[in-house]
Scaffold this active site. Structure first.
Site, short mmCIF file in Angstrom:
data_model
loop_
_atom_site.label_atom_id
_atom_site.label_comp_id
_atom_site.label_asym_id
_atom_site.label_seq_id
_atom_site.Cartn_x
_atom_site.Cartn_y
_atom_site.Cartn_z
CE1 TYR A 1 -5.37 3.94 -10.33
CE2 TYR A 1 -3.13 4.50 -8.69
CZ TYR A 1 -4.36 4.53 -9.24
OH TYR A 1 -5.63 4.61 -8.22
CG ASN B 1 -16.07 -1.14 -18.91
OD1 ASN B 1 -15.35 -1.44 -17.02
ND2 ASN B 1 -15.01 -0.46 -18.96
CB SER C 1 -5.21 8.24 -5.73
OG SER C 1 -3.82 7.48 -5.61
CE LYS D 1 -6.97 7.32 -10.24
NZ LYS D 1 -8.09 7.04 -10.34
NE ARG E 1 4.13 -3.61 -3.33
CZ ARG E 1 3.30 -3.39 -2.89
NH1 ARG E 1 1.76 -3.74 -3.27
NH2 ARG E 1 2.28 -1.71 -2.44
N1 UFG Z 1 2.34 -5.30 1.39
C1 UFG Z 1 2.64 -6.51 1.73
N2 UFG Z 1 2.76 -7.37 1.53
C2 UFG Z 1 1.59 -7.45 0.44
C3 UFG Z 1 1.22 -7.04 -0.04
C4 UFG Z 1 1.12 -5.01 0.62
O1 UFG Z 1 3.69 -6.21 2.64
O2 UFG Z 1 1.31 -8.88 0.27
C5 UFG Z 1 2.70 -3.68 2.03
C6 UFG Z 1 3.40 -2.67 1.00
O3 UFG Z 1 4.34 -3.42 1.06
C7 UFG Z 1 3.04 -1.25 1.69
C8 UFG Z 1 1.18 -1.37 2.27
O4 UFG Z 1 1.33 -3.03 2.64
O5 UFG Z 1 4.00 -1.47 2.84
C9 UFG Z 1 0.00 -1.50 2.02
O6 UFG Z 1 0.29 -1.97 0.31
P1 UFG Z 1 -0.83 -2.16 -0.33
O7 UFG Z 1 -0.61 -2.21 -1.56
O8 UFG Z 1 -2.07 -2.22 0.17
O9 UFG Z 1 -0.88 0.09 -0.84
P2 UFG Z 1 -0.14 1.13 -1.24
O10 UFG Z 1 -0.24 2.26 -0.32
O11 UFG Z 1 0.97 0.79 -2.06
O12 UFG Z 1 -0.92 1.93 -2.81
C10 UFG Z 1 -2.00 2.84 -2.42
C11 UFG Z 1 -2.80 2.82 -3.54
C12 UFG Z 1 -2.96 2.91 -4.80
C13 UFG Z 1 -1.77 4.24 -5.51
C14 UFG Z 1 -0.47 3.70 -4.41
C15 UFG Z 1 0.45 4.33 -4.84
O13 UFG Z 1 -3.93 1.01 -2.86
O14 UFG Z 1 -4.12 3.14 -5.96
O15 UFG Z 1 -1.26 3.62 -2.93
O16 UFG Z 1 1.46 4.34 -3.82
F1 UFG Z 1 -1.33 3.76 -6.06
#
Ligand code: UFG
Length: 340
Positions: free
Chosen positions: A149, A32, A124, A153, A293
């Site tokens: 989200y 889309n 996921s 899933k 976070r």
């Molecule tokens: N992080 C930072 N700074 C940032 C962004 C991320 O330190 O600006 C850290 C986060 O705290 C985490 C790691 O980098 O420790 C990875 O973070 P992401 O946001 O890249 O990935 P996540 O593991 O949080 O997210 C993933 C998938 C999502 C899913 C989620 C569920 O991308 O689709 O896991 O926990 F839903």
């Protein structure tokens, strides 16, 4: 096979289209264009030297979806279409439930009517929730996810199991992705998040290219080797090849539903990722450690035994490959894809 890739103008969809075409499949894309870009599809055509029909359609529109499937003579579908931002899903849960679940049930209905029963779903690792032992294994239950989200899933996995239970001719793969990162080595396609990136690698890449001042590292006091969170980062081309392997596997296995982890099978910390990116970009990148976070788990990665044994697939690319390719994409496309 003739494969319909929904969400095929997005980040993982475009890379999977390249891998499917390289493996000899014929691809059509439905999107889309809310997050996906027509320009990204044009670049997939350029990389693969093929022409790819792009159907701009809302899959929640049952009539339009039925028309799409009716004309396609597809053998199978790889279903990426959906909203994907965890934070946004907390603010707009109904949009996530309506869109992600609505487009999947609409699509499944059309596929059933036209007897297309091969389906690969983009799930996921978030379905394992906060309590699963690490490394995550596919047969862990109960599945639960913190965010709306993630819940979509979990629910779609449930819907697909119910659909296959009612009609045992379906062949369905539930692919649970860990952390997809990286870009095609050409630098022509890659991740182009809207606004301020939520995910780590796109954020680091935007710092490296000068669009953001510095990386905030969320928490330096986790119970990990260097105090920062560990994740299972997976090059998007490895992930894309996992979809090709899954499609081949469900075509030859007995019908039914299978779940497979697609991950690298190891944890990498935020600081290790930052250092790898600094090597790729050839300079130090400004960063500071800030508060944790909310909702982040300290460390998780995949048990990939099942994917290796049943799909014949393992991730091959290293973190350094990933950072090199992300940098190729970001440095060649500092603002992402051009506005359309
Ligand atoms: N992080 C930072 N700074 C940032 C962004 C991320 O330190 O600006 C850290 C986060 O705290 C985490 C790691 O980098 O420790 C990875 O973070 P992401 O946001 O890249 O990935 P996540 O593991 O949080 O997210 C993933 C998938 C999502 C899913 C989620 C569920 O991308 O689709 O896991 O926990 F839903």
């Amino acid at each position: 096979m003739r494969v319909l890739v929904t969400g095929g103008a997005g980040y993982i969809g475009t890379h999977t289209a390249v891998s499917l075409i390289s493996a000899g499949h014929e691809v059509e894309i439905a999107d889309n264009l809310v997050n996906g870009k027509a320009e990204a599809v044009r670049r997939v055509e350029e990389i693969t030297d093929t022409s790819i029909p792009l159907h701009v359609v809302e899959l929640t529109d049952q009539e339009a979806t039925d028309d799409l499937v009716a004309q396609g003579s597809y053998d199978g579908v790889v279903h990426f279409a959906g909203l994907k931002a965890v934070g946004e899903s907390w603010r707009e849960p109904l949009a996530y439930y309506e869109n992600n679940i609505g487009c999947t049930t609409s699509l499944l209905g059309a596929l059933a009517r036209h007897d297309v029963k091969m389906f690969v779903f983009s799930s996921s690792a978030t379905v394992y929730g906060a309590n699963a032992p690490v490394p995550y294994q596919e047969d862990y239950e109960p599945l639960e996810a913190a965010s709306p989200y993630g819940q979509t899933k979990v629910m779609i996995e449930r819907i697909l199991r119910d659909v296959a239970q009612a009609d045992p001719t379906w062949r369905i793969a539930l692919l649970r992705y860990f952390n997809p990162v990286g870009a095609h080595p050409s630098g022509r396609i890659g991740e182009d998040p809207k606004g301020i990136p939520n995910n780590l690698l796109p954020f680091i890449a935007q710092v490296a290219v000068g669009r953001r001042e510095k990386l905030s590292i969320f928490g330096g006091d986790y119970p990990t080797a260097d105090g920062t969170c560990e994740r299972d980062y997976l090059h998007v081309d490895d992930l894309a090849e996992g979809h090709v392997a899954a499609l081949d596997a469900i075509a030859r296995r007995d019908p039914g539903v299978g779940a497979w982890n697609l991950g690298g099978g190891r944890g990498t910390s935020v600081l290790q990722m930052l250092r790898a990116f600094e090597r790729a970009a050839g300079r130090e990148l400004p960063h500071e450690i800030v508060e944790r976070r909310p909702g982040d788990l300290p460390a998780f990665w995949a048990d990939t035994t099942r994917a290796t044994e049943q799909l014949g697939w393992t991730a091959k690319r290293t973190i350094d490959d990933t950072c090199r390719d992300t940098w190729a994409w970001q440095s060649q496309n500092p603002q992402g894809y051009p506005e359309e």
